[in-house]
Design a protein around this motif. Structure first.
Motif, short mmCIF file in Angstrom:
data_model
loop_
_atom_site.label_atom_id
_atom_site.label_comp_id
_atom_site.label_asym_id
_atom_site.label_seq_id
_atom_site.Cartn_x
_atom_site.Cartn_y
_atom_site.Cartn_z
N THR A 449 36.27 28.79 36.04
CA THR A 449 35.79 27.54 36.72
C THR A 449 36.33 27.73 38.26
OG1 THR A 449 35.96 26.20 34.78
CG2 THR A 449 36.21 24.97 36.69
N LEU A 450 37.49 28.55 38.54
CA LEU A 450 37.97 28.45 39.87
C LEU A 450 37.59 30.06 40.35
CD1 LEU A 450 41.32 26.45 39.83
CD2 LEU A 450 39.07 25.81 40.51
N TYR A 451 36.70 30.48 39.61
CA TYR A 451 36.40 32.01 40.21
C TYR A 451 35.89 31.90 41.70
CZ TYR A 451 34.25 36.45 39.86
OH TYR A 451 33.83 37.91 40.03
N THR A 452 36.73 32.76 42.53
CA THR A 452 36.54 32.85 44.20
C THR A 452 35.70 34.01 44.64
OG1 THR A 452 38.69 33.83 44.20
CG2 THR A 452 38.75 31.32 44.22
N ASP A 453 35.38 34.77 43.78
CA ASP A 453 34.59 35.95 44.37
C ASP A 453 33.22 35.49 44.79
OD1 ASP A 453 36.75 37.48 43.83
OD2 ASP A 453 35.82 38.46 42.12
N TYR A 454 32.76 36.10 45.77
CA TYR A 454 31.67 36.34 46.55
C TYR A 454 31.40 34.79 47.37
CZ TYR A 454 29.77 39.34 42.96
OH TYR A 454 29.88 40.36 42.11
N GLY A 455 32.59 34.50 47.97
CA GLY A 455 32.83 33.44 48.93
C GLY A 455 32.77 31.99 48.50
N ALA A 456 33.04 31.80 47.04
CA ALA A 456 33.22 30.51 46.24
C ALA A 456 34.42 29.93 46.76
CB ALA A 456 33.01 30.42 44.90
#
Length: 858
Positions: A449-456
């Protein structure tokens, strides 16, 4: 409410007892009343005021006066009693209808009233809701010209006189909702120039207009009109209202609508429409309504709507044309087909806010048809209590990517969200605010849910994942570290239980909420960059971590027994520590907080010691401001003060200064005892007590003549030790060698060894026929001689005898005799005394006279 209930219950008990007392008195008086006046009872009935809270005392006085003057005549005794009981019952009924508080607000709700009761004329608020009132006549409200609030919600109103509100020039709030009003009259509102809130919803009037009902309400800000009975709507003067901010319109069975009927003079801030099935059954009519209320500055709320097909969404074209920016659906039912159609209808609009609250959604989440729509302005989505039918068949949010890429604020509260897939999170590049509280996130699903790759999530500054089922604080801290812009993090109402020894957090984090997370111990895990920290409702006892930037600390509902060390928080301004186990605090504790301004520490187990009570009453305001009310700071111990407000406690000197007070008291007792001893010694109190005892004993004895056998000595010789040579070498040989010899008692020879000297003196004098005083300058300076003289004087006075014989060895001027020898002066004035002659030729005569004086009486 609980306080009001107790107050009302106490008032009812008092009035019930009062009624019983008056009844008993009246029945007794009536039973003795023989002459009657036919008008008296009816005079009382007509003119006695109703016993409300405001005039209860006046009513009681009228009842008493009427009974005392005995004006219940002519009527029979039974009839009089019956009528009197009915009157009291009516008075008692009204006495319990209203409770007026100190703010002059009278609560008469839920009392089965059938008419407007009497209340104090200066009442500012009157709540008559949930009663049985059917009509309001012209004079029912005229005495209450100060009213600002009038609530007639949920009565049975059918009739309101056209001048019923004529005197209410100051009325600001009027609630006539849920009654039986079938017609609305503009004359009701002609004088209500100050009215700001008007509620006419839930009445069975079929039409609204055509007369301009609301045109005189120039200050109206909130209006609620309509009901399921409403069929026709005409222009009603809304176009003249320049202050209208909120309007609710209920018309689920509307048949006719005149264009412009709901169009105000300026855009209304919030418009709530309850049109239910009209979206499906008469979309053109709904379009006309939406055309009047849609505006870029208006929040449009659709209540209780049923949107299932494409047809039901057609009216929203009018909303798009009106420039609606904020659209919310509440308590509604819809399908993914209808929502897709809505998105297509609103395509290209300036919509910036969309909300779904208490919405039932049917479908599987197929949004493909809307994937080519444009919502560049949409930045906020608020979803709360969303129920999805067939939740586990619902597809991914990927198909809503065309919306997600533009969103800045997303709230999905209580929506059974358990994960946001990794494929979706890259779409949330612009997200700044994310609220996923009251969902099903766990340690297994929070990571994707808090996956931050690719600029998230790179712009995310606020994250709320409270009330989920998270258990690892270390995992959350590790994931939060990747959120480079995060400032506010809410982790409350999870089950962390423990805190790791070390954690990593983003340097930008300023607010952290860990309330109700079952924490038992603090560790250095928490970030020192925080400015606000909420650790309330946990099980913490010790706080020992330094927070140099912290300005607000919330520790409510823990187990702290003392304030945390102020040195740990150099910038702390607000401290909340209610409902802990605090025993006390003082100026030294507060001085450690260099910047503390506000403290909330009520509902703790305060020990009301003298130090704490004195500090709290006189000095605490010099250090900080108490914001949660001084009356909420109550004593827990000692037991005698439990429940008392600390600022009202008064302690005695012994309670406050026990040891000094005991020392002072003991010192005073010792001083007093010392003074008593000194006084007794100085004024010979013991001697006088002994004399008194002896006198009492002597009183009980028979006369001296009857106790002649107890007289062992002819004389007791009282002399000073300085005159012992004369006594022992001259006096004693002369008298004891006489014929017959005299038996003399001398203290050196005849006093009983080991016996108290005073007892020896008294006993020797009592056993001697005479007391021979050898007077000299030394005699009048001897204390023992004084005692002997005093007791001898006592015998002279009490027994009326001549037992004292005075011999002057040397001349003594009476004026030189000390005052304490006052009795010697009296004896010398009343007795003949012998002087020891210097001339030897005269000594024979001296001895002869002395022996004659010592002779026993026949």
């Amino acid at each position: 409410m609980f306080t009001h209930a107790l107050r009302l219950d106490g008032a009812l008990k008092f009035l019930f007892l009062l009624k019983q007392t008056i009844l008993k008195v009246s029945i007794r008086l009536l039973s003795f009343t023989s002459s009657c006046d036919s008008h008296s009872m009816f005079d009382f009935f007509l003119f006695s005021p109703i016993m409300t809270t405001g005039n209860l005392q006046f009513a009681y006085s009228r009842v008493s006066d009427t009974i005392m003057v005995g004006r219940m005549r002519l009527l029979g005794t039974e009839e009089s009693i019956t009528i009197f009981i009915l009157i009291l019952a009516q008075g008692f009924h009204y006495s319990r209808t209203c409770v007026c508080d100190q703010q002059y607000f009278c609560n008469c709700s839920s009392n089965h009233l059938q008419q407007v009761p009497k209340v104090p004329a200066n009442a500012l608020g009157l709540d008559l809701s949930f009663n049985q009132i059917k009509s309001i006549h012209m004079n029912d409200l005229s005495p209450y010209s100060e009213l600002k609030t009038l609530n007639l919600h949920k009565n049975k109103l059918k009739f309101i006189h056209k001048d019923a509100f004529k005197s209410q020039h100051k009325l600001e709030v009027l609630d006539l909702s849920l009654n039986n009003l079938k017609n609305l009259s503009s004359s009701w509102f002609h004088e209500l120039n100050s009215l700001q809130q008007l509620n006419l919803a839930g009445n069975p009037y079929p039409t609204l207009g055509p007369a301009p009902i609301f045109q005189s309400l120039l200050n109206l800000r909130t209006l609620r009109v309509g009901s399921p009975s409403l069929r026709e709507v005409y222009k009603n003067g809304l176009d003249g209202l320049t202050h209208l901010d909120e309007m609710t319109f209920i018309a689920s069975n509307l048949k006719s609508y005149e264009n412009g009927s709901l169009k105000a003079a300026r855009p209304i801030g919030l418009v709530s429409l309850n049109l239910q099935n009209l979206f499906q059954n008469d979309p053109e009519l709904v379009s006309e309504v939406l055309q009047d209320v849609s505006h870029p500055e208006t929040l449009l709320i659709i209540n209780d709507a049923v949107l299932k097909t494409n047809i039901s969404t057609e009216p929203f074209k009018a909303a798009r044309e009106g420039g609606t920016k904020s659209l919310s659906f509440q308590n509604s039912t819809t399908t993914d087909e209808a929502m897709t159609s809505l998105l297509m209808v609103m395509d290209g609009s300036s919509l910036s806010y969309i909300g779904l609250e208490n919405v039932h959604l049917i479908g599987q989440g197929w949004w493909q048809k809307a994937s080519y729509t444009h919502y560049e302005n949409l930045h906020t989505a608020y979803i709360r209590n969303l129920e999805i039918q067939g939740f586990f068949k619902f597809s991914s949010m990927m198909q809503l990517g065309f919306l997600l890429v533009h969103l800045h604020k997303v709230s999905v509260i209580n929506g059974t969200v358990f994960v946001i897939p990794r494929q979706t999170t890259p779409l949330l590049k612009n997200l700044e605010y994310l609220d996923l509280s009251q969902n099903l996130l766990s340690d297994l699903t929070i990571e994707p849910t808090l996956y931050t790759d690719y600029g998230a999530y790179q712009n995310l500054n606020t994250l709320n994942v409270s009330q989920n089922i998270l258990k690892s604080l270390g995992l959350i801290s590790r994931l939060a570290t990747k959120l480079k812009s995060l400032r506010y993090l809410d982790l409350s109402h999870n089950s962390f239980v423990s805190m790791p020894e070390s954690c990593s957090w983003p340097a930008t984090l300023r607010f952290l909420n860990l309330s109700s997370t079952k924490l038992r111990k603090m560790t250095p895990c928490l970030p020192s960059s925080l400015t606000a920290l909420d650790l309330s409702e946990n099980d913490l006892m010790v706080f020992n971590q330094r927070f140099p930037q912290l300005t607000m600390l919330i520790l409510t509902g823990n187990r702290f027994m003392k304030l945390p060390h102020g040195e740990l928080f150099p910038r702390l301004q607000n401290l909340l520590i209610q409902r802990n186990a605090l025993r006390m605090f003082n100026g030294s504790d507060l001085k450690r907080f260099k910047s503390l301004q506000y403290l909330e520490a009520s509902n703790n187990n305060f020990v009301c010691s003298c130090e704490f009570v004195s500090f709290f009453r006189h000095d605490v305001n010099h250090f900080i401001t108490i914001r949660d009310g001084l009356h909420n700071y109550v004593c827990d111990t000692p037991f005698t003060l439990r429940g008392d407000a600390v600022d009202s406690v008064s302690l005695s000197v012994f309670e406050c200064y026990m040891i000094p007070a005991v020392l002072v008291l003991c010192s005073l007792i010792i001083i007093v005892l010392g003074l008593i001893v000194v006084t007794c010694y100085k004024f010979h109190i013991i001697w006088y007590l002994q004399m008194t005892k002896a006198w009492i004993q002597a009183k009980r004895k028979p006369a001296v003549g009857q106790l002649a056998e107890e007289l062992r000595y002819d004389a007791f010789v009282s002399y000073s030790q300085h005159d012992a040579e004369w006594v022992e070498e001259i006096l004693v040989p002369e008298l004891e060698s006489a014929h017959p010899p005299f038996a003399l008692c001398l203290h050196k020879r005849d006093f009983q060894p080991g016996r108290w000297i005073v007892d020896n003196i008294i006993d020797s004098i009592e056993k001697s026929h005479r007391t021979l005083f050898v007077l000299s300058e030394h005699f009048v300076t001897s204390e023992w001689c004084r005692y002997e003289l005093d007791f001898s004087h006592f015998r002279i006075v009490d027994e009326h005898n001549d037992s004292a014989v005075l011999v002057l060895l040397e001349p003594i001027e009476k004026e030189t005799i000390p005052k304490r020898f006052c009795k010697l002066r009296k004896i010398m004035n009343s007795r003949t005394y012998l002087e020891w002659p210097e001339d030897e030729e005269k000594r024979r005569e001296f001895w002869s006279n002395l022996k004659a004086a010592l002779q026993k009486d026949e």
